[in-house]
Design an enzyme around this catalytic site. Structure first.
Site, PDB file in Angstrom:
ATOM      1  CG  HIS A 169     -18.296  15.153  -1.853  1.00  0.00           C
ATOM      2  ND1 HIS A 169     -18.835  13.913  -2.098  1.00  0.00           N
ATOM      3  CD2 HIS A 169     -16.993  14.935  -1.570  1.00  0.00           C
ATOM      4  CE1 HIS A 169     -17.883  12.990  -1.974  1.00  0.00           C
ATOM      5  NE2 HIS A 169     -16.761  13.597  -1.645  1.00  0.00           N
TER       6      HIS A 169
ATOM      7  CB  ILE B 179     -21.772  20.574  10.847  1.00  0.00           C
ATOM      8  CG1 ILE B 179     -23.101  20.637  10.111  1.00  0.00           C
ATOM      9  CG2 ILE B 179     -21.996  20.400  12.345  1.00  0.00           C
ATOM     10  CD1 ILE B 179     -23.749  19.318   9.898  1.00  0.00           C
TER      11      ILE B 179
ATOM     12  CE1 TYR C  77      -8.048  14.149  -1.525  1.00  0.00           C
ATOM     13  CE2 TYR C  77      -7.553  13.217   0.633  1.00  0.00           C
ATOM     14  CZ  TYR C  77      -8.210  13.151  -0.578  1.00  0.00           C
ATOM     15  OH  TYR C  77      -9.048  12.100  -0.840  1.00  0.00           O
TER      16      TYR C  77
ATOM     17  NE  ARG D 237     -12.935  16.370  -0.320  1.00  0.00           N
ATOM     18  CZ  ARG D 237     -11.628  16.539  -0.164  1.00  0.00           C
ATOM     19  NH1 ARG D 237     -11.169  17.596   0.477  1.00  0.00           N
ATOM     20  NH2 ARG D 237     -10.775  15.655  -0.639  1.00  0.00           N
TER      21      ARG D 237
END
Length: 422
Positions: A301, A335, A48, A304
């Site tokens: 995001h 990053i 996750y 995701r």
């Protein structure tokens, strides 16, 4: 060589029994903290944290694009270097912010409190998620000197929005981060395959995970139940332990009807700073400048949400050219090195933001782990600046076109952009 002389050369170290201390002593990169986190978390929780949507093309691209830019050092004196910079009118020790991450107590019992402590120690801004598991008032009370930002969600409930703004102001949150890339929940197939829920449901696979990761389970079961105290207090998830079905409802909830009008209304209602987060379209950056927002965080995001998406680095130069100095531009997604921050600033960013990177440190070693991840990036940034021949962040931004080359192109050195667009 005499045996007595050899003994003086050999250094014996006592074994370190604490896993946290071993990690802090022996992990020297963000990737090594990632590997350490993988050893701590149950498989479903780690996936996750670590996974992306669908085929994870965007997730991989976020890293690959940084590798497509090569550094070109220039000989000359270096003073410092000085990594401090101004972000939204305040001095930050680094051109770095900690981006909001939801449900952080899934990864460590101290959750957002541990991350806020590390940000305060590093003297950089911290963005608290709307779906954080620690109340904004707690963060404000425990870290009064922290530059506090809050992830504000647009919605149709005007009363709830007004109450949330009042809470933010009362708790000393000076900046709102408005995410605009969650109109639907990305298809994170790792989570689907793992049957991921939060809190974890007891299945045969989770029972097996308990055997492999007992320390995480013990800490999770000893801690208070997870809730989301920064949601509307009328929501059950704000005060009670979150069930698996409630978790899915929360993650899947967004107001897809929100748009620029709602942002303009927020601009009128909020006297502090506003950062638009979650776009990779230069036209959106230009529109954000037109309506008076203060910054844009270019983001997909972290891979995701929408797969096969552009990376922020793909659109950074064009975005800067569109708006000049009208607003600040931050970059997140992928990053992992201080040299990544260096490259982003050379191409036009004012700062970078990390999420997964600091969570790896949190999982592996709590607050000291987050502090260490920040220190690693800071050391790498300073080293890169020194070796390239740059003394300060303003100099780095001004000379960006002279010290990078796009190795995907024909090999021509990038032309220096006009003043204010580098």
């Amino acid at each position: 060589m005499k045996i007595s002389e050899a003994r003086e050369l050999i250094q014996f170290r006592a074994p370190v029994l604490s896993r946290q201390r071993r990690v802090l002593a022996n992990a020297f990169s963000v990737e090594e903290y990632r590997k350490a986190a993988k050893k701590v978390l149950p498989a479903g929780i780690f996936d996750y944290l670590d996974g992306g949507s669908e085929d994870e093309v965007t997730l991989r691209r976020n890293r690959a694009v940084f590798d497509s830019w090569a550094l070109m050092p220039r000989w000359g004196p270096v003073d410092g270097p000085d990594t401090s910079t101004a972000l939204l009118g305040k001095t930050s020790a680094l051109p770095l912010t900690l981006t909001p991450t939801g449900a952080t107590r899934l990864f460590h019992p101290a959750g957002e409190s541990a991350v806020a402590a590390a940000a305060a120690h590093a003297r950089i801004p911290y963005g608290l998620a709307g779906l954080s598991t620690v109340a904004m008032e707690t963060i404000a009370k425990d870290h009064p000197g922290l530059d506090r930002w809050f992830n504000f969600g647009l919605g149709s409930d005007a009363l709830a929005a007004r109450d949330k703004l009042a809470r933010c102001e009362a708790a000393g949150f000076t900046t709102l981060i408005v995410g605009v890339d969650i109109r639907a929940l990305g298809s994170r197939e790792r989570d689907l395959r793992n049957g991921f829920t939060a809190p974890p449901a007891l299945t045969l696979s989770t029972v097996a995970d308990i055997a492999r990761r007992p320390s995480w389970w013990i800490n999770f079961l000893k801690a208070d139940g997870i809730s989301f105290p920064n949601l509307d207090p009328r929501s059950a998830a704000a005060t009670s332990m979150v069930t698996p079905s409630m978790w899915q409802h929360i993650l899947g909830h967004s107001d897809a009807a929100s748009g620029w009008k709602e942002l303009e209304a927020l601009r009128e209602a909020w006297s502090g700073r506003i950062v638009l987060k979650g776009c990779v379209n230069p036209a959106d950056v230009a529109q954000a400048a037109r309506i008076g927002l203060d910054a844009v965080q270019l983001s997909n995001h972290g891979g995701r949400q929408l797969d096969h998406m552009l990376s922020p680095m793909d659109v950074l130069q064009e975005s800067r050219q569109r708006v000049g100095d009208a607003l600040e531009i931050y970059v997140d997604s992928g990053i992992r090195r201080g040299s990544d921050i260096f490259k982003a600033l050379a191409l036009g960013a004012d700062a970078c933001s990390i999420g997964r990177a600091y969570l790896y440190g949190l999982v592996a070693a709590g607050t000291p782990g987050v502090e260490r991840v920040i220190d690693i990036l800071a050391d790498e940034l300073r080293r890169t600046m020194t070796l390239v021949g740059v003394s300060s962040i303003p100099e780095l931004k001004a000379r960006g076109g002279e010290i990078l080359r796009d190795i995907r192109s024909s090999g021509e050195i990038l032309e220096k952009a006009p003043s204010g667009t580098t």
